[in-house]
Design a protein around this motif. Sequence first.
Motif, PDB file in Angstrom:
ATOM      1  N   ALA A 269      42.417  59.154 -48.980  1.00  0.00           N
ATOM      2  CA  ALA A 269      43.704  59.695 -48.202  1.00  0.00           C
ATOM      3  C   ALA A 269      44.845  59.249 -48.934  1.00  0.00           C
ATOM      4  O   ALA A 269      45.780  60.023 -49.122  1.00  0.00           O
ATOM      5  CB  ALA A 269      43.603  58.772 -47.197  1.00  0.00           C
ATOM      6  N   LEU A 270      44.758  58.111 -49.981  1.00  0.00           N
ATOM      7  CA  LEU A 270      45.963  57.843 -50.761  1.00  0.00           C
ATOM      8  C   LEU A 270      46.356  58.934 -51.807  1.00  0.00           C
ATOM      9  O   LEU A 270      47.143  59.185 -52.227  1.00  0.00           O
ATOM     10  CB  LEU A 270      45.837  56.286 -51.202  1.00  0.00           C
ATOM     11  CG  LEU A 270      46.890  55.824 -52.194  1.00  0.00           C
ATOM     12  CD1 LEU A 270      48.292  55.497 -51.565  1.00  0.00           C
ATOM     13  CD2 LEU A 270      46.501  54.426 -52.615  1.00  0.00           C
ATOM     14  N   ARG A 271      44.939  59.285 -52.702  1.00  0.00           N
ATOM     15  CA  ARG A 271      44.965  60.208 -53.491  1.00  0.00           C
ATOM     16  C   ARG A 271      45.467  61.499 -52.824  1.00  0.00           C
ATOM     17  O   ARG A 271      46.350  62.248 -53.552  1.00  0.00           O
ATOM     18  CB  ARG A 271      43.680  60.381 -53.987  1.00  0.00           C
ATOM     19  CG  ARG A 271      43.280  61.386 -55.049  1.00  0.00           C
ATOM     20  CD  ARG A 271      43.368  62.890 -54.941  1.00  0.00           C
ATOM     21  NE  ARG A 271      42.386  63.024 -53.586  1.00  0.00           N
ATOM     22  CZ  ARG A 271      41.116  63.436 -54.028  1.00  0.00           C
ATOM     23  NH1 ARG A 271      40.516  63.301 -55.346  1.00  0.00           N
ATOM     24  NH2 ARG A 271      40.399  63.573 -53.243  1.00  0.00           N
ATOM     25  N   ASP A 272      44.937  61.889 -51.764  1.00  0.00           N
ATOM     26  CA  ASP A 272      45.628  63.446 -51.053  1.00  0.00           C
ATOM     27  C   ASP A 272      47.244  63.027 -51.116  1.00  0.00           C
ATOM     28  O   ASP A 272      47.722  64.193 -51.376  1.00  0.00           O
ATOM     29  CB  ASP A 272      44.824  63.438 -49.841  1.00  0.00           C
ATOM     30  CG  ASP A 272      43.400  63.974 -49.980  1.00  0.00           C
ATOM     31  OD1 ASP A 272      43.010  64.120 -51.162  1.00  0.00           O
ATOM     32  OD2 ASP A 272      42.896  63.855 -48.960  1.00  0.00           O
ATOM     33  N   THR A 273      47.576  61.911 -50.564  1.00  0.00           N
ATOM     34  CA  THR A 273      49.104  61.891 -50.237  1.00  0.00           C
ATOM     35  C   THR A 273      49.796  61.928 -51.487  1.00  0.00           C
ATOM     36  O   THR A 273      50.934  62.698 -51.702  1.00  0.00           O
ATOM     37  CB  THR A 273      49.452  60.422 -49.750  1.00  0.00           C
ATOM     38  OG1 THR A 273      48.340  60.389 -48.265  1.00  0.00           O
ATOM     39  CG2 THR A 273      50.721  60.205 -49.554  1.00  0.00           C
ATOM     40  N   LEU A 274      49.366  61.156 -52.478  1.00  0.00           N
ATOM     41  CA  LEU A 274      50.036  61.165 -53.991  1.00  0.00           C
ATOM     42  C   LEU A 274      49.822  62.531 -54.713  1.00  0.00           C
ATOM     43  O   LEU A 274      51.037  63.241 -55.432  1.00  0.00           O
ATOM     44  CB  LEU A 274      49.453  60.006 -54.906  1.00  0.00           C
ATOM     45  CG  LEU A 274      49.811  58.648 -54.256  1.00  0.00           C
ATOM     46  CD1 LEU A 274      49.231  57.533 -55.051  1.00  0.00           C
ATOM     47  CD2 LEU A 274      51.174  58.246 -54.086  1.00  0.00           C
TER      48      LEU A 274
END
Length: 227
Positions: free
Chosen positions: A181-186
């Motif tokens: 999820a963090l990867r998708d956001t960044l």
Amino acid sequence: MSIAANLASVQARIAAAARAAAREPSTVQLIAVSKLQPVEAIREAYAAGQRHFGENYVQELTAKQAALADLNDISWHFIGHLQSRKAKELCDGRIWVHGIDSPDAALKLNARAAGRGVIVPVFLQINIGGEESKSGIAPEEAERAAAVFAACPALAWKGLMTIPPQAEGEAARTAFRRMRALRDTLSKTHGASLALSMGMSADFEMAIAEGADYVRVGTAIFGERPP
Ligand SMILES: *Cc1c(COP(=O)(O)O)cnc(C)c1O
């Protein structure tokens, strides 16, 4: 079992985990973690087709790189904790650095790389479980660190790396999901296509199910590390 047989078995497990997640097996890159293993073991894995190798200690990595210079299509990944005074030795433009764990470390590596006229591929390490014993940036700090990364011209920002809590099952899965999820956001914020470096001998199949692009596997390939 031989290193070649272990490798074949790990590759088969990677392919099965990828297919089970409706992913193309070739989208998962295996990094064979050879820390504390002799160069002969690396040659054996290389002869069996392995090309990506991971090391935790700068001196050990550079010594092995020199000893294996004849294997010219080998790729080295530094997956240990980066001390700034050693940063220079990783700046050959070929070594990938997975463990950048602070904006300061990124800036120092960037300065070294710029001084040498190379671009260093890097991963931002996230302490996804918030564990005191592990290095990495807290997920809440990731955006600020990412902005620093993105502004470093001599770093090629490849993605996020983590070592999840060792708990069996659900805790690790939750950690992998949060990483994704963090990867998708960044990726969205920075218009980048960021990869995930996560999954080790004990949990690489779960990591692949949750979206890992690079898995770092040592023991399952080379056996127990010598003390
Ligand atoms: C040692 C190490 C690995 C490999 O661990 P195994 O359990 O032997 O597969 C992967 N990633 C990092 C960061 C490591 O330090």
